[in-house]
Design an enzyme around this catalytic site. Structure first.
Site, PDB file in Angstrom:
ATOM      1  N   SER A   1       7.119   1.490  -2.257  1.00 60.74           N
ATOM      2  CA  SER A   1       6.025   2.195  -3.227  1.00 60.74           C
ATOM      3  C   SER A   1       6.608   1.321  -4.470  1.00 60.74           C
ATOM      4  CB  SER A   1       6.576   3.729  -3.246  1.00 60.74           C
ATOM      5  OG  SER A   1       5.603   4.107  -4.584  1.00 60.74           O
TER       6      SER A   1
ATOM      7  N   LYS B   1       7.298   8.684   2.785  1.00 62.02           N
ATOM      8  CA  LYS B   1       6.229   7.913   1.973  1.00 62.02           C
ATOM      9  C   LYS B   1       4.897   8.658   1.908  1.00 62.02           C
ATOM     10  CE  LYS B   1       4.765   4.402  -0.289  1.00 62.02           C
ATOM     11  NZ  LYS B   1       3.124   4.261  -0.240  1.00 62.02           N
TER      12      LYS B   1
ATOM     13  N   HIS C   1       5.457  11.218  -0.512  1.00 65.43           N
ATOM     14  CA  HIS C   1       5.531  10.708  -2.000  1.00 65.43           C
ATOM     15  C   HIS C   1       3.865  10.664  -2.547  1.00 65.43           C
ATOM     16  CE1 HIS C   1       4.857   6.733  -4.392  1.00 65.43           C
ATOM     17  NE2 HIS C   1       5.993   7.235  -4.960  1.00 65.43           N
ATOM     18  N   ASN C   2       3.043   9.773  -1.527  1.00 69.52           N
ATOM     19  CA  ASN C   2       1.892   9.539  -1.938  1.00 69.52           C
ATOM     20  C   ASN C   2       0.819  10.655  -2.260  1.00 69.52           C
ATOM     21  OD1 ASN C   2       2.600   6.791  -1.544  1.00 69.52           O
ATOM     22  ND2 ASN C   2       0.541   6.242  -0.652  1.00 69.52           N
TER      23      ASN C   2
ATOM     24  N   GLU D   1       1.988  11.989  -5.614  1.00 71.84           N
ATOM     25  CA  GLU D   1       1.309  10.910  -6.605  1.00 71.84           C
ATOM     26  C   GLU D   1      -0.097  11.434  -6.781  1.00 71.84           C
ATOM     27  OE1 GLU D   1      -0.420   6.618  -5.876  1.00 71.84           O
ATOM     28  OE2 GLU D   1       1.811   6.708  -5.632  1.00 71.84           O
TER      29      GLU D   1
END
Length: 503
Positions: free
Chosen positions: A149, A204, A207-208, A211
């Protein structure tokens, strides 16, 4: 280490007939923007890098362009690429998620040997990574699926890296991955081992998803500042600039400030000229799907995904805007005080977003028996990535104090944040609703909090409804948990009930 001349010669070699000893510390396949920048990052940290791309012209362009004069070897042939790598070979795949990854793995399996390591650095679905790890390990090789990222800037200067897969491979790639990762708190790398098989790509993905939530929350605040308070773009930029000096300090707040201040060639704000239809590449959707599968109320991130979907219906929204009336905008009496309310509301909703993301990781860890270090994950997100912020340090502290923390809202620090923000948060959502401003993320976060703080919800009526039409049974407050009951609600039903289970 290699040299520029030999690298450029290799870039024009088709036969793969290299006879010299391997010189490359690591290889990379896929020279798009992220791939190129990762190569330059690795080379800048003292590693010799071999590169290969399915389109040979990209190899030539890179070696003769951005890679010129550096310890980078270009190869047109996959066999030559493999021969250039020191044992155990390590190759990073940076190609489009899906079939392209599988095809590249198959290529590497033909030229790699037992003990070599394949690293997928793309945005692969974690379930694909689970499958690929098992497949590659069955052939005697090691596999790592790592989240990367930070965009192209992060790839070049230091990304956040979230590796998972074959544990035996980690010590062999750790020096390289931690060297190229972003650093925080002195020199701590934003990269550490996450867990087995698909753990890295799952983290991940979350995380996105966070986001998505952060971006939607910021967009809703921007909409209120613009539509309700009537602020200019420069004035809105100043608001975000001020917030960036306190608890909300983060990469996304920083770039929002810069975007709002950016002028087009005619001197007008560029953001105002950008079409309001948002795109997405799938990781937010995957996060929502995983939440449904694990039964985690990921409400805010789900609303962020739906908001992008609704934004894409531009033509329908134009037609609808000509049919339905809108409320007359009523500005708050004290604009400065309301801006402070917005800051508190954004902070509180952000806490809920991360809370939900961490709940999803916890449930996945139970399912797949991953031993996730939740404080360590917060540290990995402190630098290099899109959601990097000062706020993440508080999450790390919470899990350092209590690794078994059930819900982030129950940590004393975050409990106080929510308590202090409640009144302002409600004022913001109320003001938005009264003025017809859609705030799905802000309001869903508040609804989650309101449901979470209640010791009794109206689900008792829902269970009665389910039992009435489907004999799905229910539990009673005056009986021990685990005992299920069925009522003949109509007087002409049967005593037989359906089996009890939860999807």
């Amino acid at each position: 280490m290699g040299n520029t001349e030999s690298g450029q010669q290799a870039a024009h070699t088709n036969s793969g007939s290299d006879t010299g000893s391997p010189e490359a510390d690591i290889g990379l396949i896929g020279l798009a923007v992220m791939g190129e920048n990762l190569v330059l990052n690795m080379e800048s940290k003292g590693f010799t890098v071999a590169v290969y791309n399915r389109t040979a012209g990209k190899v030539d362009s890179f070696i003769q362009g951005r890679g010129a004069g550096k310890h980078i070897q270009g190869h047109r042939d996959i066999t030559a690429f493999a021969r250039a790598l020191k044992r155990p070979r390590k190759a990073v795949i940076m190609v489009k998620a899906g079939e392209a990854v599988d095809a590249t793995i198959e290529q590497l399996l033909k030229v790699f040997e037992q003990g070599d390591i394949i690293i997928d650095g793309g945005n692969s679905n974690y379930q694909d990574t689970i499958r690929r790890t098992a497949s590659v390990e069955s052939k005697g090789l090691w596999y790592i699926g790592t989240g990367v990222s930070g965009g192209e800037e992060g790839a070049l200067n230091g990304p956040s890296l979230m590796p998972g897969g074959s544990p035996a491979a980690w010590p062999l790639v750790k020096p390289i991955l931690q060297a190229i990762a972003a650093k925080v708190e002195g020199n701590l790398p934003c990269c550490d081992w996450v867990g087995e098989n698909g753990a890295g790509h799952f983290v991940k993905m979350v995380h996105n998803g966070i986001e998505y939530g952060d971006m939607q929350l910021i967009c809703e605040i921007y909409d209120i500042l613009k539509q309700v308070l009537g602020l200019s773009y420069d004035a809105m930029g100043d608001v975000f600039d001020d917030w960036n000096t306190r608890e909300l300090n983060s990469y996304l707040i920083t770039i929002t400030r810069d975007i709002l201040r950016f002028k087009d060639t005619d001197g007008e704000p560029l953001a105002e000229k950008i079409l309001d239809t948002a795109g997405q590449k799938g990781t937010g959707k995957w996060t929502g799907i995983a939440a449904l599968e694990f039964g985690v109320p990921l409400t805010l991130i789900g609303e962020a995904v739906w908001s992008r979907c609704l934004s894409a219906a531009k033509n329908e929204r134009i037609r609808s805007s000509k049919i339905f009336s809108s409320p007359t905008i009523t500005k708050p009496a004290d604009a400065d005080a309301f801006i402070k309310d917005l800051e508190k509301a954004l902070y509180a909703a952000k806490v809920v977003s991360y809370t939900q993301g961490y709940l999803l990781m916890r449930e996945a860890a139970k399912e797949y028996k991953w031993n996730l270090n939740y404080g360590g994950i917060a540290l990995m997100w402190r630098g290099g990535c899109i959601i990097r912020s000062v706020f993440l340090g508080k999450i790390k502290e919470a899990f350092d104090k209590n690794p078994d923390l059930e819900n982030l809202l129950l940590d004393p620090f975050f409990t106080s944040i929510i308590e202090q923000a409640q009144v302002a948060w409600r004022r913001v959502v109320t003001t938005a609703v009264e003025n017809g401003i859609p705030v799905p993320a802000l309001s869903s976060a508040l609804a989650y909090f309101d449901a979470y703080r209640r010791d009794r919800l109206p689900a008792n009526l829902l269970q009665a409804q389910r039992d009435y039409f489907g004999a799905h049974t229910y539990e009673r407050v005056d009986k021990p948990r685990g005992e299920f009951f069925h009522t003949n609600w109509t007087g002409h039903g049967a005593a037989t009930s359906a089996s009890t289970y939860t999807v």
